[in-house]
Design a protein around this motif. Structure first.
Motif, PDB file in Angstrom:
ATOM      1  N   ALA A 169       0.822  -1.268   0.044  1.00 17.71           N
ATOM      2  CA  ALA A 169      -0.019   0.139  -0.026  1.00 17.71           C
ATOM      3  C   ALA A 169       0.848   1.311   0.175  1.00 17.71           C
ATOM      4  O   ALA A 169       0.477   2.384  -0.312  1.00 17.71           O
ATOM      5  CB  ALA A 169      -0.882  -0.223   1.068  1.00 17.71           C
ATOM      6  N   ASP A 170       1.907   1.101   0.266  1.00 16.63           N
ATOM      7  CA  ASP A 170       2.856   2.430   0.566  1.00 16.63           C
ATOM      8  C   ASP A 170       3.718   2.541  -0.681  1.00 16.63           C
ATOM      9  O   ASP A 170       4.789   3.387  -0.627  1.00 16.63           O
ATOM     10  CB  ASP A 170       3.705   2.227   2.034  1.00 16.63           C
ATOM     11  N   GLU A 171       3.634   1.704  -1.729  1.00 21.94           N
ATOM     12  CA  GLU A 171       4.521   1.745  -2.894  1.00 21.94           C
ATOM     13  C   GLU A 171       3.888   2.995  -3.662  1.00 21.94           C
ATOM     14  O   GLU A 171       2.928   3.630  -3.624  1.00 21.94           O
ATOM     15  CB  GLU A 171       4.226   0.598  -3.578  1.00 21.94           C
ATOM     16  N   ASP A 172       5.002   3.778  -4.054  1.00 24.08           N
ATOM     17  CA  ASP A 172       4.839   5.004  -4.763  1.00 24.08           C
ATOM     18  C   ASP A 172       3.839   4.976  -5.868  1.00 24.08           C
ATOM     19  O   ASP A 172       3.217   6.112  -6.471  1.00 24.08           O
ATOM     20  CB  ASP A 172       6.343   5.441  -5.167  1.00 24.08           C
ATOM     21  N   VAL A 173       3.569   3.643  -6.365  1.00 26.42           N
ATOM     22  CA  VAL A 173       2.625   3.569  -7.571  1.00 26.42           C
ATOM     23  C   VAL A 173       1.065   4.037  -7.106  1.00 26.42           C
ATOM     24  O   VAL A 173       0.489   4.563  -7.842  1.00 26.42           O
ATOM     25  CB  VAL A 173       2.650   2.392  -8.285  1.00 26.42           C
ATOM     26  N   PHE A 174       0.857   3.988  -5.807  1.00 29.31           N
ATOM     27  CA  PHE A 174      -0.381   4.460  -5.398  1.00 29.31           C
ATOM     28  C   PHE A 174      -0.452   5.813  -4.990  1.00 29.31           C
ATOM     29  O   PHE A 174      -1.531   6.222  -4.495  1.00 29.31           O
ATOM     30  CB  PHE A 174      -0.866   3.513  -4.179  1.00 29.31           C
ATOM     31  N   LYS A 175       0.662   6.519  -5.227  1.00 29.38           N
ATOM     32  CA  LYS A 175       0.874   7.884  -4.483  1.00 29.38           C
ATOM     33  C   LYS A 175       0.762   8.977  -5.652  1.00 29.38           C
ATOM     34  O   LYS A 175       1.510   8.888  -6.682  1.00 29.38           O
ATOM     35  CB  LYS A 175       1.748   8.124  -3.380  1.00 29.38           C
ATOM     36  N   LYS A 176       0.307  10.223  -5.198  1.00 26.38           N
ATOM     37  CA  LYS A 176       0.496  11.514  -6.219  1.00 26.38           C
ATOM     38  C   LYS A 176       1.914  11.886  -5.915  1.00 26.38           C
ATOM     39  O   LYS A 176       2.497  12.189  -4.796  1.00 26.38           O
ATOM     40  CB  LYS A 176      -0.498  12.437  -5.896  1.00 26.38           C
ATOM     41  N   ARG A 177       2.770  12.351  -7.093  1.00 29.73           N
ATOM     42  CA  ARG A 177       3.770  12.879  -6.845  1.00 29.73           C
ATOM     43  C   ARG A 177       3.834  14.423  -6.759  1.00 29.73           C
ATOM     44  O   ARG A 177       3.233  14.760  -7.527  1.00 29.73           O
ATOM     45  CB  ARG A 177       5.002  12.462  -7.954  1.00 29.73           C
ATOM     46  N   VAL A 178       3.867  14.967  -5.450  1.00 32.52           N
ATOM     47  CA  VAL A 178       3.727  16.137  -5.200  1.00 32.52           C
ATOM     48  C   VAL A 178       4.938  17.072  -5.020  1.00 32.52           C
ATOM     49  O   VAL A 178       5.908  16.784  -4.470  1.00 32.52           O
ATOM     50  CB  VAL A 178       2.826  16.331  -3.751  1.00 32.52           C
ATOM     51  N   LEU A 179       4.828  18.286  -5.691  1.00 33.78           N
ATOM     52  CA  LEU A 179       6.059  19.210  -5.381  1.00 33.78           C
ATOM     53  C   LEU A 179       5.351  20.574  -4.761  1.00 33.78           C
ATOM     54  O   LEU A 179       4.444  20.907  -5.319  1.00 33.78           O
ATOM     55  CB  LEU A 179       6.349  19.633  -7.032  1.00 33.78           C
ATOM     56  N   VAL A 180       5.892  20.968  -3.730  1.00 30.45           N
ATOM     57  CA  VAL A 180       5.306  22.270  -3.099  1.00 30.45           C
ATOM     58  C   VAL A 180       6.285  23.170  -3.474  1.00 30.45           C
ATOM     59  O   VAL A 180       7.565  23.356  -3.471  1.00 30.45           O
ATOM     60  CB  VAL A 180       5.700  21.624  -1.529  1.00 30.45           C
ATOM     61  N   TYR A 181       5.418  24.319  -3.780  1.00 27.23           N
ATOM     62  CA  TYR A 181       6.070  25.594  -4.232  1.00 27.23           C
ATOM     63  C   TYR A 181       6.084  26.459  -3.141  1.00 27.23           C
ATOM     64  O   TYR A 181       4.926  27.218  -2.755  1.00 27.23           O
ATOM     65  CB  TYR A 181       5.083  26.012  -5.514  1.00 27.23           C
ATOM     66  N   GLY A 182       6.943  26.512  -2.414  1.00 28.45           N
ATOM     67  CA  GLY A 182       7.340  27.059  -1.193  1.00 28.45           C
ATOM     68  C   GLY A 182       7.950  26.285  -0.210  1.00 28.45           C
ATOM     69  O   GLY A 182       7.818  25.135  -0.219  1.00 28.45           O
ATOM     70  N   ALA A 183       9.015  26.790   0.668  1.00 29.90           N
ATOM     71  CA  ALA A 183       9.654  26.130   1.540  1.00 29.90           C
ATOM     72  C   ALA A 183       9.743  26.924   2.875  1.00 29.90           C
ATOM     73  O   ALA A 183      10.882  26.528   3.582  1.00 29.90           O
ATOM     74  CB  ALA A 183      11.270  26.048   0.910  1.00 29.90           C
ATOM     75  N   GLY A 184       9.013  27.700   3.360  1.00 31.34           N
ATOM     76  CA  GLY A 184       8.841  28.324   4.462  1.00 31.34           C
ATOM     77  C   GLY A 184       8.035  27.652   5.610  1.00 31.34           C
ATOM     78  O   GLY A 184       7.863  26.721   5.578  1.00 31.34           O
ATOM     79  N   LYS A 185       7.316  28.582   6.518  1.00 32.50           N
ATOM     80  CA  LYS A 185       6.719  27.951   7.648  1.00 32.50           C
ATOM     81  C   LYS A 185       5.288  27.182   7.207  1.00 32.50           C
ATOM     82  O   LYS A 185       5.098  26.123   7.813  1.00 32.50           O
ATOM     83  CB  LYS A 185       6.209  29.074   8.594  1.00 32.50           C
ATOM     84  N   ARG A 186       4.737  27.625   6.143  1.00 32.58           N
ATOM     85  CA  ARG A 186       3.605  27.238   5.471  1.00 32.58           C
ATOM     86  C   ARG A 186       3.864  25.793   5.006  1.00 32.58           C
ATOM     87  O   ARG A 186       2.987  24.744   5.292  1.00 32.58           O
ATOM     88  CB  ARG A 186       2.828  28.045   4.644  1.00 32.58           C
TER      89      ARG A 186
END
Length: 498
Positions: A169-186
């Motif tokens: 279930a934790d294999e990457d094929v089941f997951k969305k590949r997410v890029l986060v635009y922002g690297a601060g507190k939020r």
């Protein structure tokens, strides 16, 4: 592109703003890893597991007929359609029982042994439910030996499915590949989601720093330092979704770059909506009023209110009949242990819908002088709790008189737990958006009660408020019924009782 305030609202692109747009191809959007049903997200791995197990339960009854244990069912071909109603009933009952045991809950954090124990308990509950249905509808009956054989086969099949699920279930094929635009507190609010259950639906591939971000936010090792465009980064990392998590969106908001990504078929989502989808709560630390104003949800339709009230009354009457023997035994136990003059019920002023006060009715589980020094939060191992009180609080029997509050219309079966006026006045001042939980009726059980342990402090109240706001925003009849069903898990496994 998606509106920055509301990711569900889509505008048509204006090509004059982006000359390169004419050269972009529009591939198919990435497959979803979460299924949305009536405003509630169900992660794809769990949905697939539920489908597999329901199919196994259905086939188990057919397989049991091969044993020839039921003389009434001895077809030459065991897969004749005559027994499909019993197989469908068997599968549905076991699925409902499994849901009640929390087996399809994305926040289920039990280890494999604990999950298998819940599978066993769900089999027992499912068989009991089927026995009741067979008693009411004798035409559907199958032999006891056949039923028990099917239950054993179902347990084996579900156990194997769970073991496989635990591994894949934790294999990457089941997951969305997410890029986060922002690297601060939020953006930190995503970086802090480290548990397996928290990341079951997504895989963070990195964080792109934006202008105005707090330098002490996301660790440097997780940041992507590249001179490539945002679209180039997304292509190289095979990104499915970009989460906008800038600390200051007024500075250098990357409108054109996000538009390029959106036209490429990459989803763009606001941080609050992303966290709502993945955590099942509305995060107070990133919440802003504009999101609440423009986002979907927060509906108070007349049809929904009427249907919910009808279910409240019907469920209250049924539960009152079923619970009456337990309520009489509880009353006798209180009298026998504390004397004939001891009060059975405890009436306490609570805050209801739109801030209207009402008197909550409970079985008394504490000493009669428990609050001689004023209102207090209940604590773990509270010495004010009586011997009978500790048992009825653990089993939630002390809550049963609230059925009368539901019948009178002060409460619903599902909703935020009602608090005392003294605490509400204090929490309204100290916790933002606390008043918003009173826009719907309080409940005997609720989303916060399923997802968070017993609250006994201001910090706990703030944590539970995040789940309450999620229910207020997304409440629907299906969500209401799902919470009632999953409350069985809380009672059986004694979760959160004090």
């Amino acid at each position: 592109m998606r509106n920055a305030l509301n990711p569900q609202v889509v505008f048509l692109p204006v090509y004059g703003l982006l000359p390169e747009a004419r050269q972009l191809h529009l591939p198919k959007a990435p497959d979803e890893v979460a299924i949305r049903i009536f405003q509630h997200y169900w992660q794809l791995p769990l949905a697939l597991l539920a489908l597999v197990e329901a199919s196994l339960f259905f086939l188990a009854l057919y397989a049991a007929t091969l044993t020839g244990l039921d003389p009434a069912i001895r077809p030459a071909n065991p897969f004749l359609p005559e027994i499909w109603p019993q197989a469908l009933l068997f599968s549905g009952a076991l699925f409902l029982s499994g849901t009640a045991m929390g087996l399809y809950n994305a926040r289920q954090r039990s280890r494999l042994t604990g999950v298998l124990a819940r599978v066993g308990a769900s089999m027992v509950g499912g068989v009991l439910l089927i026995a009741v249905i067979f008693y009411l509808f004798p035409a559907l009956q199958v032999g006891r030996a056949l039923l028990m054989t099917a239950a054993v086969l179902s347990f084996v099949g579900a156990a194997v499915a769970r073991i496989i699920f635990d591994r894949v279930a934790d294999e990457d094929v089941f997951k969305k590949r997410v890029l986060v635009y922002g690297a601060g507190k939020r953006a930190q609010s995503i970086a802090r989601l480290r548990r397996r259950s928290d990341r079951r639906g997504f895989l963070p591939v990195g964080y792109v720093a934006a202008g105005g971000d707090d330098p002490d936010g996301v660790p440097e090792a997780a940041r992507i330092n590249s001179s490539d465009s945002l679209l180039g980064i997304c292509r190289s990392l095979e990104v499915d979704e970009v989460v906008v998590a800038m600390d200051d969106r007024r500075r250098q908001f990357p409108m054109n770059e996000l538009l390029e990504c959106r036209l490429e078929g990459i989803e763009i989502i606001e941080l609050i909506s992303f966290l709502e989808r993945e955590t099942g709560k509305v995060r107070l630390d990133v919440l802003n009023p504009s999101w609440m104003i423009f986002s979907e949800g927060f509906r108070q339709g007349r049809i929904h209110s009427t249907l919910e009230r009808a279910f409240d009354v019907l469920a209250s009457l049924i539960l009152l009949v079923v619970a009456l023997p337990f309520m009489l035994l509880t009353a006798m136990a209180i009298k026998l242990t504390e004397g004939p003059r001891a009060s059975i019920f405890y009436r306490q002023l609570r805050v209801g819908q739109h801030g209207r006060p009402f008197k909550l009715l409970k079985f008394r589980s504490m000493r009669e002088d428990a609050e001689r020094h004023g209102a207090q939060w209940a604590q773990k191992n509270d010495n004010r709790v009586t011997k009978v009180g500790s048992f009825i609080r653990l089993t939630r029997i002390d809550e049963l008189p609230q059925i009368l509050n539901v019948l009178r219309g002060h409460m619903s079966f599902v909703g935020p737990r009602p608090e005392r006026p003294e605490f509400v006045a204090q929490l309204n001042e100290r916790i933002p958006y606390y008043r918003e939980r009173h826009t719907i009726k309080p409940g005997i059980t609720g989303w916060a009660q399923l997802c968070y342990p017993y609250g006994s402090s201001e910090q706990d109240a703030a944590e539970k408020l995040q789940y309450d706001l999620f229910y207020v925003k997304n409440h629907s009849l299906l969500f209401y019924l799902a919470i009632i069903l999953q409350t069985v898990e809380v009672i059986v496994w004694g979760k959160g009782a004090r």
